[in-house]
Design an enzyme around this catalytic site. Sequence first.
Site, PDB file in Angstrom:
ATOM      1  N   LYS A   9       0.836  -1.203   0.000  1.00 62.10           N
ATOM      2  CA  LYS A   9       0.000   0.000   0.000  1.00 62.10           C
ATOM      3  C   LYS A   9       0.879   1.264   0.000  1.00 62.10           C
ATOM      4  O   LYS A   9       2.098   1.170   0.204  1.00 62.10           O
ATOM      5  CB  LYS A   9      -0.912  -0.031   1.234  1.00 62.10           C
ATOM      6  CG  LYS A   9      -1.894  -1.214   1.246  1.00 62.10           C
ATOM      7  CD  LYS A   9      -2.841  -1.073   2.425  1.00 62.10           C
ATOM      8  CE  LYS A   9      -3.794  -2.254   2.507  1.00 62.10           C
ATOM      9  NZ  LYS A   9      -4.771  -2.078   3.596  1.00 62.10           N
ATOM     10  N   TYR A  49     -12.486  -2.448  -3.127  1.00 64.87           N
ATOM     11  CA  TYR A  49     -13.013  -2.458  -1.761  1.00 64.87           C
ATOM     12  C   TYR A  49     -14.547  -2.502  -1.736  1.00 64.87           C
ATOM     13  O   TYR A  49     -15.140  -2.105  -0.733  1.00 64.87           O
ATOM     14  CB  TYR A  49     -12.503  -1.229  -1.004  1.00 64.87           C
ATOM     15  CG  TYR A  49     -11.064  -1.355  -0.539  1.00 64.87           C
ATOM     16  CD1 TYR A  49     -10.633  -2.464   0.205  1.00 64.87           C
ATOM     17  CD2 TYR A  49     -10.134  -0.361  -0.816  1.00 64.87           C
ATOM     18  CE1 TYR A  49      -9.313  -2.573   0.643  1.00 64.87           C
ATOM     19  CE2 TYR A  49      -8.802  -0.471  -0.371  1.00 64.87           C
ATOM     20  CZ  TYR A  49      -8.412  -1.580   0.358  1.00 64.87           C
ATOM     21  OH  TYR A  49      -7.120  -1.694   0.802  1.00 64.87           O
ATOM     22  N   PHE A  57     -15.648   3.594   7.284  1.00 60.22           N
ATOM     23  CA  PHE A  57     -14.290   3.998   6.872  1.00 60.22           C
ATOM     24  C   PHE A  57     -14.057   3.834   5.373  1.00 60.22           C
ATOM     25  O   PHE A  57     -12.926   3.984   4.905  1.00 60.22           O
ATOM     26  CB  PHE A  57     -13.233   3.217   7.668  1.00 60.22           C
ATOM     27  CG  PHE A  57     -13.360   1.706   7.587  1.00 60.22           C
ATOM     28  CD1 PHE A  57     -12.822   0.996   6.521  1.00 60.22           C
ATOM     29  CD2 PHE A  57     -14.028   1.008   8.591  1.00 60.22           C
ATOM     30  CE1 PHE A  57     -12.938  -0.383   6.450  1.00 60.22           C
ATOM     31  CE2 PHE A  57     -14.149  -0.382   8.529  1.00 60.22           C
ATOM     32  CZ  PHE A  57     -13.600  -1.073   7.442  1.00 60.22           C
ATOM     33  N   ARG A  85      -1.273 -14.606   4.123  1.00 50.82           N
ATOM     34  CA  ARG A  85      -2.039 -13.902   5.169  1.00 50.82           C
ATOM     35  C   ARG A  85      -1.374 -14.072   6.531  1.00 50.82           C
ATOM     36  O   ARG A  85      -1.308 -13.144   7.328  1.00 50.82           O
ATOM     37  CB  ARG A  85      -3.484 -14.435   5.239  1.00 50.82           C
ATOM     38  CG  ARG A  85      -4.263 -14.280   3.943  1.00 50.82           C
ATOM     39  CD  ARG A  85      -5.088 -13.055   3.860  1.00 50.82           C
ATOM     40  NE  ARG A  85      -6.040 -12.894   4.923  1.00 50.82           N
ATOM     41  CZ  ARG A  85      -6.785 -11.801   5.062  1.00 50.82           C
ATOM     42  NH1 ARG A  85      -6.664 -10.809   4.194  1.00 50.82           N
ATOM     43  NH2 ARG A  85      -7.646 -11.691   6.050  1.00 50.82           N
ATOM     44  N   THR A  91      -5.020  -7.897  10.505  1.00 49.93           N
ATOM     45  CA  THR A  91      -5.314  -6.629   9.821  1.00 49.93           C
ATOM     46  C   THR A  91      -4.889  -5.433  10.663  1.00 49.93           C
ATOM     47  O   THR A  91      -4.307  -4.479  10.144  1.00 49.93           O
ATOM     48  CB  THR A  91      -6.827  -6.530   9.521  1.00 49.93           C
ATOM     49  OG1 THR A  91      -7.196  -7.669   8.748  1.00 49.93           O
ATOM     50  CG2 THR A  91      -7.162  -5.280   8.753  1.00 49.93           C
ATOM     51  N   ARG A 102       2.962  -6.840   9.230  1.00 49.01           N
ATOM     52  CA  ARG A 102       2.262  -5.753   9.935  1.00 49.01           C
ATOM     53  C   ARG A 102       2.740  -5.644  11.382  1.00 49.01           C
ATOM     54  O   ARG A 102       2.802  -4.548  11.949  1.00 49.01           O
ATOM     55  CB  ARG A 102       0.755  -5.987   9.874  1.00 49.01           C
ATOM     56  CG  ARG A 102       0.185  -5.768   8.478  1.00 49.01           C
ATOM     57  CD  ARG A 102      -1.189  -6.372   8.381  1.00 49.01           C
ATOM     58  NE  ARG A 102      -1.863  -6.112   7.122  1.00 49.01           N
ATOM     59  CZ  ARG A 102      -2.839  -6.878   6.668  1.00 49.01           C
ATOM     60  NH1 ARG A 102      -3.261  -7.923   7.361  1.00 49.01           N
ATOM     61  NH2 ARG A 102      -3.410  -6.600   5.509  1.00 49.01           N
ATOM     62  N   ASN A 112      -1.796  -0.129   7.047  1.00 46.62           N
ATOM     63  CA  ASN A 112      -1.260  -1.414   7.528  1.00 46.62           C
ATOM     64  C   ASN A 112      -0.358  -2.082   6.488  1.00 46.62           C
ATOM     65  O   ASN A 112      -0.271  -3.296   6.402  1.00 46.62           O
ATOM     66  CB  ASN A 112      -2.386  -2.339   8.010  1.00 46.62           C
ATOM     67  CG  ASN A 112      -3.366  -2.701   6.910  1.00 46.62           C
ATOM     68  OD1 ASN A 112      -3.255  -2.205   5.789  1.00 46.62           O
ATOM     69  ND2 ASN A 112      -4.300  -3.575   7.223  1.00 46.62           N
ATOM     70  N   HIS A 115      -1.726  -5.531   1.515  1.00 43.03           N
ATOM     71  CA  HIS A 115      -3.014  -6.216   1.367  1.00 43.03           C
ATOM     72  C   HIS A 115      -2.768  -7.571   0.724  1.00 43.03           C
ATOM     73  O   HIS A 115      -1.908  -7.696  -0.149  1.00 43.03           O
ATOM     74  CB  HIS A 115      -3.946  -5.394   0.458  1.00 43.03           C
ATOM     75  CG  HIS A 115      -5.137  -6.189  -0.016  1.00 43.03           C
ATOM     76  ND1 HIS A 115      -6.305  -6.265   0.713  1.00 43.03           N
ATOM     77  CD2 HIS A 115      -5.315  -6.972  -1.106  1.00 43.03           C
ATOM     78  CE1 HIS A 115      -7.156  -7.075   0.067  1.00 43.03           C
ATOM     79  NE2 HIS A 115      -6.580  -7.508  -1.039  1.00 43.03           N
ATOM     80  N   GLU A 126      -9.562 -10.421  -7.566  1.00 45.34           N
ATOM     81  CA  GLU A 126      -8.609  -9.319  -7.466  1.00 45.34           C
ATOM     82  C   GLU A 126      -7.537  -9.398  -8.563  1.00 45.34           C
ATOM     83  O   GLU A 126      -7.130  -8.379  -9.116  1.00 45.34           O
ATOM     84  CB  GLU A 126      -7.992  -9.293  -6.059  1.00 45.34           C
ATOM     85  CG  GLU A 126      -9.038  -8.893  -5.020  1.00 45.34           C
ATOM     86  CD  GLU A 126      -8.592  -9.047  -3.564  1.00 45.34           C
ATOM     87  OE1 GLU A 126      -7.431  -9.428  -3.315  1.00 45.34           O
ATOM     88  OE2 GLU A 126      -9.430  -8.786  -2.684  1.00 45.34           O
TER      89      GLU A 126
HETATM   90  P1  CMP Z   1      -7.167  -4.631   3.679  1.00 51.23           P
HETATM   91  O1  CMP Z   1      -6.653  -6.029   3.870  1.00 51.23           O
HETATM   92  O2  CMP Z   1      -6.575  -3.837   2.574  1.00 51.23           O
HETATM   93  O3  CMP Z   1      -8.743  -4.696   3.457  1.00 51.23           O
HETATM   94  C1  CMP Z   1      -9.649  -3.773   3.994  1.00 51.23           C
HETATM   95  C2  CMP Z   1      -8.940  -2.691   4.716  1.00 51.23           C
HETATM   96  O4  CMP Z   1      -9.774  -1.872   5.495  1.00 51.23           O
HETATM   97  C3  CMP Z   1      -7.990  -3.277   5.731  1.00 51.23           C
HETATM   98  O5  CMP Z   1      -6.901  -3.840   5.045  1.00 51.23           O
HETATM   99  C4  CMP Z   1      -7.678  -2.082   6.610  1.00 51.23           C
HETATM  100  O6  CMP Z   1      -6.552  -1.354   6.146  1.00 51.23           O
HETATM  101  C5  CMP Z   1      -8.925  -1.241   6.432  1.00 51.23           C
HETATM  102  N1  CMP Z   1      -9.671  -1.088   7.674  1.00 51.23           N
HETATM  103  C6  CMP Z   1     -10.247  -2.061   8.403  1.00 51.23           C
HETATM  104  N2  CMP Z   1     -10.859  -1.527   9.478  1.00 51.23           N
HETATM  105  C7  CMP Z   1     -10.641  -0.185   9.423  1.00 51.23           C
HETATM  106  C8  CMP Z   1     -11.008   0.916  10.241  1.00 51.23           C
HETATM  107  N3  CMP Z   1     -11.726   0.734  11.349  1.00 51.23           N
HETATM  108  N4  CMP Z   1     -10.619   2.151   9.862  1.00 51.23           N
HETATM  109  C9  CMP Z   1      -9.898   2.341   8.732  1.00 51.23           C
HETATM  110  N5  CMP Z   1      -9.524   1.331   7.906  1.00 51.23           N
HETATM  111  C10 CMP Z   1      -9.885   0.091   8.255  1.00 51.23           C
END
Ligand code: CMP
Length: 143
Positions: A9, A49, A57, A85, A91, A102, A112, A115, A126
């Site tokens: 990211k 997404y 969010f 993963r 996450t 992470r 984070n 992905h 994807e």
């Molecule tokens: P990702 O694996 O890219 O898939 C969905 C993303 O949503 C996740 O990683 C996080 O970076 C993001 N995410 C999840 N929960 C929150 C939150 N509460 N606020 C902001 N971003 C979030």
Amino acid sequence: MEKTFIMVKPDGVQRGLIGEIISRFERKGFRMESGKLMTVSTELAEKHYAEHKEKPFFGELVNFITSGPVFAMVWAGEDVIATARQMMGKTNPSEAAPGTIRGDYGLTVGKNIVHGSDSPESAEREIQLWFNEEELSSYEKTI
Ligand code: CMP
């Protein structure tokens, strides 16, 4: 051979972690089949997404992923979806174990670092979404 979609990211790119992340997956024994540095359009971000569309969010998510270049990749190998993963960690970086990407480099759930597809269905979707046919180079090891 199983394949998955992995993306460094904007925070991972700007902190100089592309090489570190590639290196971890290479040393594990997986192989990169496609990879590109790219700026993400709002349209692509919203499609990627889509399952989070109703989440509070969602806007933040789309803003962040379009804020700077990402490094998008396809990785192949035995059980690569679940293993990648595990290697990325939970996450939320504050819950991710040390030794995971992470856990070692992330600070907040929004930023984070990386992905990775969460299931074979997501991986398929994807990979199709992020790469076109000419960019997908499947190959077998000969050495
Ligand atoms: P990702 O694996 O890219 O898939 C969905 C993303 O949503 C996740 O990683 C996080 O970076 C993001 N995410 C999840 N929960 C929150 C939150 N509460 N606020 C902001 N971003 C979030």
